[in-house]
Scaffold this motif. Structure first.
Motif, PDB file in Angstrom:
ATOM      1  N   ILE A  98     -25.212  20.425  -0.920  1.00 27.53           N
ATOM      2  CA  ILE A  98     -24.095  21.047  -1.994  1.00 27.53           C
ATOM      3  C   ILE A  98     -23.320  22.227  -1.236  1.00 27.53           C
ATOM      4  O   ILE A  98     -22.066  22.409  -1.531  1.00 27.53           O
ATOM      5  CB  ILE A  98     -24.564  20.791  -3.356  1.00 27.53           C
ATOM      6  N   TRP A  99     -24.240  22.932  -0.823  1.00 26.05           N
ATOM      7  CA  TRP A  99     -23.735  24.365  -0.313  1.00 26.05           C
ATOM      8  C   TRP A  99     -22.869  24.143   0.885  1.00 26.05           C
ATOM      9  O   TRP A  99     -21.568  24.424   1.059  1.00 26.05           O
ATOM     10  CB  TRP A  99     -24.623  25.290   0.139  1.00 26.05           C
ATOM     11  N   ASP A 100     -23.116  23.292   1.700  1.00 26.44           N
ATOM     12  CA  ASP A 100     -22.214  23.111   3.002  1.00 26.44           C
ATOM     13  C   ASP A 100     -20.907  22.121   2.654  1.00 26.44           C
ATOM     14  O   ASP A 100     -19.991  22.373   2.820  1.00 26.44           O
ATOM     15  CB  ASP A 100     -23.021  22.028   3.891  1.00 26.44           C
ATOM     16  N   ILE A 101     -21.324  21.204   1.598  1.00 21.88           N
ATOM     17  CA  ILE A 101     -20.073  20.496   1.070  1.00 21.88           C
ATOM     18  C   ILE A 101     -19.089  21.216   0.600  1.00 21.88           C
ATOM     19  O   ILE A 101     -17.805  21.072   0.331  1.00 21.88           O
ATOM     20  CB  ILE A 101     -20.610  19.198   0.119  1.00 21.88           C
ATOM     21  N   GLY A 102     -19.622  22.297  -0.383  1.00 21.39           N
ATOM     22  CA  GLY A 102     -18.728  23.352  -0.976  1.00 21.39           C
ATOM     23  C   GLY A 102     -18.054  24.648  -0.203  1.00 21.39           C
ATOM     24  O   GLY A 102     -17.286  25.121  -0.641  1.00 21.39           O
TER      25      GLY A 102
END
Length: 88
Positions: free
Chosen positions: A14-18
């Protein structure tokens, strides 16, 4: 399950996606997903409705929850607080 778990940062995609790669976070603040799940399930097994897997001092939650309940009780009046009444 009737509870939830709070954690600072968990190592997931989710960090990369965000738009914030995990590499930009302080590694000391990131918990693995496995550690988070294991800690949360252990807390639930111990009867905690809310788990804080990275918080060592469990009394912090108890103090916060007591203050939250005290504040909620203090809102149960139909009158403005005296500090909001203008002097005449």
């Amino acid at each position: 399950m009737d509870g939830f778990s709070l954690a600072a940062a968990t190592a997931t995609d989710i960090w990369d996606i965000g738009g914030v790669p995990l590499s930009q976070l302080d590694p000391a603040t990131v918990m693995t997903a496995d550690s988070l799940v294991d800690a949360a399930l252990s807390g639930f097994d111990q009867g905690e409705a809310i788990t804080l897997p990275s918080v060592e001092d469990g009394q912090l939650w108890a103090d916060y929850d007591a203050a939250r309940m005290k504040l909620m009780a203090a809102t149960q009046t139909g009158k403005p607080a005296s500090r909001y009444l203008s002097a005449k």
